[in-house]
Design a protein around this motif. Sequence first.
Motif, PDB file in Angstrom:
ATOM      1  N   VAL A  91      -5.471   9.677  13.759  1.00  0.00           N
ATOM      2  CA  VAL A  91      -5.358   8.900  12.525  1.00  0.00           C
ATOM      3  C   VAL A  91      -4.125   8.013  12.570  1.00  0.00           C
ATOM      4  CG1 VAL A  91      -6.547  10.666  11.169  1.00  0.00           C
ATOM      5  CG2 VAL A  91      -4.064  10.669  11.267  1.00  0.00           C
ATOM      6  N   VAL A  92      -4.184   6.908  11.831  1.00  0.00           N
ATOM      7  CA  VAL A  92      -3.054   5.994  11.687  1.00  0.00           C
ATOM      8  C   VAL A  92      -2.312   6.342  10.405  1.00  0.00           C
ATOM      9  CG1 VAL A  92      -2.372   3.589  11.352  1.00  0.00           C
ATOM     10  CG2 VAL A  92      -4.204   4.151  12.963  1.00  0.00           C
ATOM     11  N   VAL A  93      -0.997   6.476  10.508  1.00  0.00           N
ATOM     12  CA  VAL A  93      -0.152   6.816   9.357  1.00  0.00           C
ATOM     13  C   VAL A  93       0.933   5.747   9.224  1.00  0.00           C
ATOM     14  CG1 VAL A  93       1.377   8.538   8.334  1.00  0.00           C
ATOM     15  CG2 VAL A  93      -0.587   9.274   9.711  1.00  0.00           C
ATOM     16  N   VAL A  94       1.190   5.317   7.987  1.00  0.00           N
ATOM     17  CA  VAL A  94       2.170   4.263   7.741  1.00  0.00           C
ATOM     18  C   VAL A  94       2.987   4.620   6.502  1.00  0.00           C
ATOM     19  CG1 VAL A  94       0.591   2.886   6.314  1.00  0.00           C
ATOM     20  CG2 VAL A  94       2.466   1.755   7.525  1.00  0.00           C
ATOM     21  N   GLY A  95       4.230   4.208   6.495  1.00  0.00           N
ATOM     22  CA  GLY A  95       5.046   4.380   5.303  1.00  0.00           C
ATOM     23  C   GLY A  95       4.566   3.470   4.190  1.00  0.00           C
ATOM     24  N   ALA A  96       4.462   3.999   2.976  1.00  0.00           N
ATOM     25  CA  ALA A  96       3.980   3.208   1.839  1.00  0.00           C
ATOM     26  C   ALA A  96       4.506   3.845   0.558  1.00  0.00           C
ATOM     27  CB  ALA A  96       2.451   3.140   1.828  1.00  0.00           C
ATOM     28  N   GLU A  97       4.186   3.198  -0.559  1.00  0.00           N
ATOM     29  CA  GLU A  97       4.556   3.733  -1.871  1.00  0.00           C
ATOM     30  C   GLU A  97       3.379   3.538  -2.812  1.00  0.00           C
ATOM     31  OE1 GLU A  97       7.398   2.111  -5.257  1.00  0.00           O
ATOM     32  OE2 GLU A  97       8.577   2.940  -3.595  1.00  0.00           O
ATOM     33  N   VAL A  98       2.931   4.619  -3.415  1.00  0.00           N
ATOM     34  CA  VAL A  98       1.798   4.590  -4.342  1.00  0.00           C
ATOM     35  C   VAL A  98       2.239   5.228  -5.662  1.00  0.00           C
ATOM     36  CG1 VAL A  98      -0.544   5.430  -4.793  1.00  0.00           C
ATOM     37  CG2 VAL A  98       0.096   4.684  -2.488  1.00  0.00           C
ATOM     38  N   MET A  99       2.087   4.525  -6.752  1.00  0.00           N
ATOM     39  CA  MET A  99       2.483   5.028  -8.073  1.00  0.00           C
ATOM     40  C   MET A  99       3.952   5.445  -8.085  1.00  0.00           C
ATOM     41  SD  MET A  99      -0.271   4.685  -9.894  1.00  0.00           S
ATOM     42  CE  MET A  99       0.458   5.432 -11.340  1.00  0.00           C
ATOM     43  N   GLY A 100       4.789   4.703  -7.321  1.00  0.00           N
ATOM     44  CA  GLY A 100       6.203   5.015  -7.266  1.00  0.00           C
ATOM     45  C   GLY A 100       6.556   6.175  -6.361  1.00  0.00           C
ATOM     46  N   VAL A 101       5.572   6.713  -5.618  1.00  0.00           N
ATOM     47  CA  VAL A 101       5.800   7.860  -4.735  1.00  0.00           C
ATOM     48  C   VAL A 101       5.849   7.366  -3.287  1.00  0.00           C
ATOM     49  CG1 VAL A 101       4.952  10.089  -3.934  1.00  0.00           C
ATOM     50  CG2 VAL A 101       4.607   9.401  -6.334  1.00  0.00           C
ATOM     51  N   PRO A 102       7.044   7.300  -2.678  1.00  0.00           N
ATOM     52  CA  PRO A 102       7.131   6.873  -1.281  1.00  0.00           C
ATOM     53  C   PRO A 102       6.781   8.029  -0.347  1.00  0.00           C
ATOM     54  CG  PRO A 102       9.317   7.369  -2.116  1.00  0.00           C
ATOM     55  CD  PRO A 102       8.359   7.582  -3.263  1.00  0.00           C
ATOM     56  N   GLY A 103       6.312   7.678   0.849  1.00  0.00           N
ATOM     57  CA  GLY A 103       6.002   8.717   1.826  1.00  0.00           C
ATOM     58  C   GLY A 103       5.144   8.183   2.943  1.00  0.00           C
ATOM     59  N   ASP A 104       4.647   9.098   3.758  1.00  0.00           N
ATOM     60  CA  ASP A 104       3.732   8.759   4.847  1.00  0.00           C
ATOM     61  C   ASP A 104       2.307   8.848   4.329  1.00  0.00           C
ATOM     62  OD1 ASP A 104       5.760   8.395   6.722  1.00  0.00           O
ATOM     63  OD2 ASP A 104       5.779  10.509   7.276  1.00  0.00           O
ATOM     64  N   TYR A 105       1.548   7.755   4.532  1.00  0.00           N
ATOM     65  CA  TYR A 105       0.173   7.675   4.034  1.00  0.00           C
ATOM     66  C   TYR A 105      -0.775   7.391   5.194  1.00  0.00           C
ATOM     67  CZ  TYR A 105       1.803   7.485  -0.816  1.00  0.00           C
ATOM     68  OH  TYR A 105       2.374   7.784  -2.032  1.00  0.00           O
ATOM     69  N   ILE A 106      -1.922   8.072   5.200  1.00  0.00           N
ATOM     70  CA  ILE A 106      -2.980   7.729   6.152  1.00  0.00           C
ATOM     71  C   ILE A 106      -3.532   6.362   5.771  1.00  0.00           C
ATOM     72  CG2 ILE A 106      -5.282   8.343   6.983  1.00  0.00           C
ATOM     73  CD1 ILE A 106      -4.556  11.280   6.487  1.00  0.00           C
ATOM     74  N   LEU A 107      -3.675   5.492   6.763  1.00  0.00           N
ATOM     75  CA  LEU A 107      -4.274   4.172   6.558  1.00  0.00           C
ATOM     76  C   LEU A 107      -5.713   4.258   7.041  1.00  0.00           C
ATOM     77  CD1 LEU A 107      -3.233   1.105   5.911  1.00  0.00           C
ATOM     78  CD2 LEU A 107      -3.585   0.820   8.362  1.00  0.00           C
ATOM     79  N   ASP A 108      -6.667   4.193   6.122  1.00  0.00           N
ATOM     80  CA  ASP A 108      -8.060   4.418   6.522  1.00  0.00           C
ATOM     81  C   ASP A 108      -8.990   3.376   5.923  1.00  0.00           C
ATOM     82  OD1 ASP A 108     -10.339   5.419   7.618  1.00  0.00           O
ATOM     83  OD2 ASP A 108     -10.414   7.224   6.404  1.00  0.00           O
ATOM     84  N   THR A 109      -9.496   2.511   6.787  1.00  0.00           N
ATOM     85  CA  THR A 109     -10.421   1.463   6.365  1.00  0.00           C
ATOM     86  C   THR A 109     -11.773   2.017   5.925  1.00  0.00           C
ATOM     87  OG1 THR A 109     -10.928   1.203   8.723  1.00  0.00           O
ATOM     88  CG2 THR A 109      -9.405  -0.390   7.746  1.00  0.00           C
ATOM     89  N   ALA A 110     -12.095   3.273   6.254  1.00  0.00           N
ATOM     90  CA  ALA A 110     -13.388   3.851   5.883  1.00  0.00           C
ATOM     91  C   ALA A 110     -13.310   4.765   4.667  1.00  0.00           C
ATOM     92  CB  ALA A 110     -13.986   4.609   7.067  1.00  0.00           C
ATOM     93  N   THR A 111     -12.133   4.890   4.073  1.00  0.00           N
ATOM     94  CA  THR A 111     -12.014   5.607   2.803  1.00  0.00           C
ATOM     95  C   THR A 111     -12.105   4.585   1.683  1.00  0.00           C
ATOM     96  OG1 THR A 111     -10.669   7.404   3.707  1.00  0.00           O
ATOM     97  CG2 THR A 111     -10.506   7.002   1.349  1.00  0.00           C
ATOM     98  N   PRO A 112     -13.105   4.685   0.804  1.00  0.00           N
ATOM     99  CA  PRO A 112     -13.308   3.627  -0.189  1.00  0.00           C
ATOM    100  C   PRO A 112     -12.156   3.451  -1.160  1.00  0.00           C
ATOM    101  CG  PRO A 112     -15.276   4.989   0.017  1.00  0.00           C
ATOM    102  CD  PRO A 112     -14.194   5.677   0.775  1.00  0.00           C
ATOM    103  N   HIS A 113     -11.494   4.554  -1.542  1.00  0.00           N
ATOM    104  CA  HIS A 113     -10.506   4.484  -2.609  1.00  0.00           C
ATOM    105  C   HIS A 113      -9.165   5.050  -2.148  1.00  0.00           C
ATOM    106  CE1 HIS A 113     -13.850   3.463  -5.160  1.00  0.00           C
ATOM    107  NE2 HIS A 113     -14.461   4.582  -4.835  1.00  0.00           N
ATOM    108  N   THR A 114      -8.100   4.571  -2.765  1.00  0.00           N
ATOM    109  CA  THR A 114      -6.752   5.029  -2.452  1.00  0.00           C
ATOM    110  C   THR A 114      -6.451   6.323  -3.210  1.00  0.00           C
ATOM    111  OG1 THR A 114      -5.953   2.820  -1.927  1.00  0.00           O
ATOM    112  CG2 THR A 114      -4.314   4.410  -2.671  1.00  0.00           C
ATOM    113  N   PHE A 115      -5.816   7.266  -2.493  1.00  0.00           N
ATOM    114  CA  PHE A 115      -5.525   8.580  -3.059  1.00  0.00           C
ATOM    115  C   PHE A 115      -4.036   8.882  -3.013  1.00  0.00           C
ATOM    116  CE2 PHE A 115      -9.955   9.063  -1.756  1.00  0.00           C
ATOM    117  CZ  PHE A 115     -10.507   9.733  -2.833  1.00  0.00           C
TER     118      PHE A 115
END
Length: 262
Positions: free
Chosen positions: A32-56
Amino acid sequence: MSRSAFPLSVLLTLAATPAWAGAAACWFEHGVVVVGAEVMGVPGDYILDTATPHTFLAETQAQTAGYVETALTGDVRVAGMKLRGQKVAVADLDMRTGALPTPIAGVIGADVLKAFVLDLSFAPCRVTLSRAGHAPRFPSRTALPIHWVAERPVVRAAVSDGLQALAGAFAPATGGDTAVRLSDALAGAPGAAKPNELYPYGVLRPRLRALSISGALIENLPAGLIKAEDPGLAGEIGAPLLSRYRLRFDFPARKLLLAPAH
């Protein structure tokens, strides 16, 4: 206007200009590909997945941040780009992230990525996001049309077990953990001692005779199953196979470009 006011106004104008492109280092491990990101103000390591329809957002991180709802709306930042007002679901991701060496804060899905041109290199791992019309040059001789099935981008491919062949729509999955997975409405592995282990993040990886994509034949691939979600979705092509290439998902132009990895 004083001479000092003019430079200030220029700086303010520049600060208000939206970014047209951004990039970030990533890492590629356990398929899997993992990238640093921030979602809803929560920073961290996130899986980057083009085949997952929605962000979690992972349930643990959401609770730590004080969120009690399971359906959120807020900002997503990844690779220097920001999207406001994105719908974000809260989910237990333990099964998906258990094999990874660091805690995973969530998944960046196709709903966020489709706003951009996504360039992905696996070695070294690097993600670039560009607005339409602002992507850098990408030399490629292979361009596959992208369509959308079950809120996922899909391309045309064919697989064979040596006796039968199947052609259909496959979702390129940059967060997929094995080379190929087929819909369990179309394929099976008779005699498997633990059928549940054939599904994502399971340990069983039967071999598939071959996959053909855009004229390239790739043989003897580890494979598995995914739950049937839509009759138009034949399966997924995972990151272990996609890593043979440098990729450009040109979502605005609906094209997947493939270039040699080196």
